[in-house]
Design a protein around this motif. Structure first.
Motif, PDB file in Angstrom:
ATOM      1  N   THR A 166      -8.506   0.043   3.986  1.00  0.00           N
ATOM      2  CA  THR A 166      -7.119  -0.001   3.537  1.00  0.00           C
ATOM      3  C   THR A 166      -6.214   0.582   4.615  1.00  0.00           C
ATOM      4  OG1 THR A 166      -7.794   0.192   1.230  1.00  0.00           O
ATOM      5  CG2 THR A 166      -5.512   0.733   1.725  1.00  0.00           C
TER       6      THR A 166
ATOM      7  N   THR B  72      -0.693 -10.546  -3.156  1.00  0.00           N
ATOM      8  CA  THR B  72      -0.952 -11.725  -2.332  1.00  0.00           C
ATOM      9  C   THR B  72      -2.268 -11.549  -1.581  1.00  0.00           C
ATOM     10  OG1 THR B  72       1.407 -12.139  -2.033  1.00  0.00           O
ATOM     11  CG2 THR B  72      -0.098 -13.195  -0.470  1.00  0.00           C
ATOM     12  N   ASP B  73      -3.182 -12.472  -1.823  1.00  0.00           N
ATOM     13  CA  ASP B  73      -4.492 -12.467  -1.178  1.00  0.00           C
ATOM     14  C   ASP B  73      -4.536 -13.682  -0.258  1.00  0.00           C
ATOM     15  OD1 ASP B  73      -7.144 -12.386  -0.449  1.00  0.00           O
ATOM     16  OD2 ASP B  73      -7.917 -12.342  -2.499  1.00  0.00           O
TER      17      ASP B  73
ATOM     18  N   ARG C 220     -10.526  -7.181   4.033  1.00  0.00           N
ATOM     19  CA  ARG C 220     -11.935  -7.467   3.748  1.00  0.00           C
ATOM     20  C   ARG C 220     -12.571  -8.092   4.980  1.00  0.00           C
ATOM     21  NH1 ARG C 220      -9.394  -9.209  -0.721  1.00  0.00           N
ATOM     22  NH2 ARG C 220      -9.645 -11.388  -0.212  1.00  0.00           N
TER      23      ARG C 220
ATOM     24  N   ALA D 280      -7.099 -14.754   1.377  1.00  0.00           N
ATOM     25  CA  ALA D 280      -8.434 -15.364   1.432  1.00  0.00           C
ATOM     26  C   ALA D 280      -8.431 -16.855   1.071  1.00  0.00           C
ATOM     27  CB  ALA D 280      -9.413 -14.601   0.546  1.00  0.00           C
TER      28      ALA D 280
ATOM     29  N   GLU E 201      -5.269  -8.589   1.983  1.00  0.00           N
ATOM     30  CA  GLU E 201      -4.697  -8.682   0.635  1.00  0.00           C
ATOM     31  C   GLU E 201      -3.668  -7.569   0.498  1.00  0.00           C
ATOM     32  OE1 GLU E 201      -5.973  -8.135  -4.052  1.00  0.00           O
ATOM     33  OE2 GLU E 201      -7.530  -8.293  -2.523  1.00  0.00           O
TER      34      GLU E 201
ATOM     35  N   THR F 211       4.388  -9.855   2.782  1.00  0.00           N
ATOM     36  CA  THR F 211       3.508 -10.279   1.703  1.00  0.00           C
ATOM     37  C   THR F 211       3.875  -9.513   0.439  1.00  0.00           C
ATOM     38  OG1 THR F 211       1.847  -8.653   2.386  1.00  0.00           O
ATOM     39  CG2 THR F 211       1.557 -10.901   3.184  1.00  0.00           C
TER      40      THR F 211
ATOM     41  N   LYS G 147      -5.219  -4.211   1.999  1.00  0.00           N
ATOM     42  CA  LYS G 147      -6.679  -4.099   1.978  1.00  0.00           C
ATOM     43  C   LYS G 147      -7.219  -5.210   2.853  1.00  0.00           C
ATOM     44  CE  LYS G 147      -8.961  -5.407  -1.706  1.00  0.00           C
ATOM     45  NZ  LYS G 147      -9.563  -5.417  -3.051  1.00  0.00           N
TER      46      LYS G 147
ATOM     47  N   GLU H  59     -14.660  -3.191   3.342  1.00  0.00           N
ATOM     48  CA  GLU H  59     -13.212  -3.176   3.166  1.00  0.00           C
ATOM     49  C   GLU H  59     -12.613  -1.925   3.789  1.00  0.00           C
ATOM     50  OE1 GLU H  59     -12.546  -3.282  -1.045  1.00  0.00           O
ATOM     51  OE2 GLU H  59     -13.127  -5.382  -1.206  1.00  0.00           O
TER      52      GLU H  59
ATOM     53  N   ALA I 121      -9.890 -10.863   6.096  1.00  0.00           N
ATOM     54  CA  ALA I 121      -8.989 -11.482   5.119  1.00  0.00           C
ATOM     55  C   ALA I 121      -8.140 -10.381   4.492  1.00  0.00           C
ATOM     56  CB  ALA I 121      -9.771 -12.222   4.040  1.00  0.00           C
TER      57      ALA I 121
END
Length: 121
Positions: A77, A40-41, A70, A43, A93, A36, A68, A75, A91
């Motif tokens: 990391t 880039t998220d 979620r 979600a 990120e 990624t 990260k 959240e 999700a």
């Protein structure tokens, strides 16, 4: 004994900032190699799933970058060098260009991948 590398694993999902290679390894489990790009998220491709979150559990290892994650609870990391378990309902990120390998139940992962592909068009 079966072995697999990222290079011999077929691309299952590709889009802006993301490449996922997926291979069933037996016992109802699959391995996925994911790259990624920073920012880039994932979600948006999870929209429409329960709570708009991935419902597949993953066990893995982050080899590069920071992610990260979620969840409905908050959240967390993860950084390169960490092993992880991501329970259903998450999700990710990419906070940096990231690479990780994860092991997941094939049936649940196939459902998430099919949903993500549909979202990407």
């Amino acid at each position: 004994m079966t072995s697999t590398t990222r290079e011999d694993t077929p691309v299952a999902l590709e889009g802006e900032g993301v490449e996922a290679r997926l291979k069933e390894i037996g016992g109802g489990m699959s391995v996925m190699y994911m790259r990624t790009a920073k920012g880039t998220d994932l979600a948006p491709v999870l929209k429409g799933l329960p709570y708009d979150l991935c419902q597949c559990p993953h066990w893995g290892f982050l080899t590069k970058g920071r992610i990260k994650l979620r969840t409905r609870q908050g959240e967390e990391t993860y950084e390169a060098g960490q092993a992880f378990y991501w329970a259903p309902g998450h999700a990710p990120e990419a906070l940096e260009d990231s690479e990780f390998m994860e092991f997941s139940p094939t049936k649940e992962l196939d459902q998430v991948i099919a949903h993500a592909k549909a979202q990407l068009g």
